[in-house]
Design an enzyme around this catalytic site. Sequence first.
Site, mmCIF file in Angstrom:
data_model
loop_
_atom_site.group_PDB
_atom_site.id
_atom_site.type_symbol
_atom_site.label_atom_id
_atom_site.label_comp_id
_atom_site.label_asym_id
_atom_site.label_seq_id
_atom_site.Cartn_x
_atom_site.Cartn_y
_atom_site.Cartn_z
ATOM 1 N N ASP A 254 33.087 42.606 37.829
ATOM 2 C CA ASP A 254 33.141 41.390 37.020
ATOM 3 C C ASP A 254 33.260 40.207 37.959
ATOM 4 O OD1 ASP A 254 33.146 42.974 34.758
ATOM 5 O OD2 ASP A 254 34.978 42.121 33.906
ATOM 6 N N HIS B 12 40.711 41.183 36.932
ATOM 7 C CA HIS B 12 40.407 39.766 37.157
ATOM 8 C C HIS B 12 41.484 39.095 38.015
ATOM 9 C CE1 HIS B 12 37.715 39.839 33.319
ATOM 10 N NE2 HIS B 12 37.254 40.586 34.313
ATOM 11 N N ASP C 274 41.978 35.824 38.437
ATOM 12 C CA ASP C 274 42.425 34.472 38.101
ATOM 13 C C ASP C 274 43.731 34.411 37.308
ATOM 14 O OD1 ASP C 274 41.072 35.442 35.910
ATOM 15 O OD2 ASP C 274 39.553 33.866 35.867
#
Length: 373
Positions: free
Chosen positions: A201, A250, A252
């Site tokens: 991703d 992820h 972030d």
Amino acid sequence: MPETPPAADDAAEPLVSPVGSHNEWDPLEEIIVGRLDGATMPTSHPVVTCNLPPWAARLYRPASGFAYPRMLVETAQHELEQYVALLRSLGVTVRRPDAVDHRRRFSTPDWSSRGFATSCPRDSMLVIGDEIIETPMAWPCRYFETHPYRTILKDYFRRGARWTAAPKPQLTDALYEADFRAPRPGEPMRYILTEFEPVFDAADFVRAGRDLFVTRSNVTNRMGIDWLRRHLGSGYRIHEIESRCRTPMHIDTTLALLAPGKVMINPEYIDVDRLPDALRSWDILIPPEPKPIDERLLRITSMCGKWLSLNVLVIDGKRVIAERHHTDLLRALERWGFEPIPCDLLHYAPFGGSFHCATLDVRRRGTLESYVR
């Protein structure tokens, strides 16, 4: 007499790509913001439920493949439209994907699924300079997630952008560890993904010019990292961030690059002493503990952890859009010399994220540089 082929038009003006973004902080000029239209609960699959607590996985399984409850969508939609209005008021051009119904079933020769949403363009596309890369995602329900963006992608391509798609994965059982269980604290780290094929991703990467930082996760394997490293070539360096999260997905909510030499890190997920050498000279900013969420429905439907507070969007290396609810973080950003812009997007969490996740910065005013020694 044979016809003479037409001469090339040497006077034609060269195309100037509308896509150009090298880092997370240069002045933002154009951005894609996701949509909630047609959002569907992710189709149940081990790669989806492995990132959820057991009680949350039990809630999601019966709802899988159904539309999200209207009460969740309407509140999040209202906040999303306010976010779009804020970005436009800051002079940013906002593009939106096409609206589609993600409940429609699709299949490959090996499996079938319904879709998920176009809520998080940050996951399915990676911008490197003037190139947009469609990523090979590990969730079957996200297999065709870039299709609602094709109107935008084709427009960018016609105007001069580079458009690449990583190899489309097969997503057969060979990609996933059978009977996977997330490791408990103190146990060796393991991931649900095998190295059967490259998957990743884009939201597992953040950019600092010629240097990219990545977390290996339950949607990004080493083969995916290696594919991107070879694709980008010797002009870029990819550094792996070691995460202590037991269910990583992820980067972030783990690490946020706010400005040249300034990085905000999640103190639960990152050991400062084990950061890659590329970040050793940077100022390490430790955010305050996130303010608890009192709303019960939001707590039980969120697909994200408490550190979603780190999911901020930098406008220009000074101004930072952050969640209004997290007042301690807003004050910390001020102490660090930034100008926080409070905004509401708390109810976007059930759809996969917050300000950074919900967007893809397509053009920032700046040049390709190296920010690490």
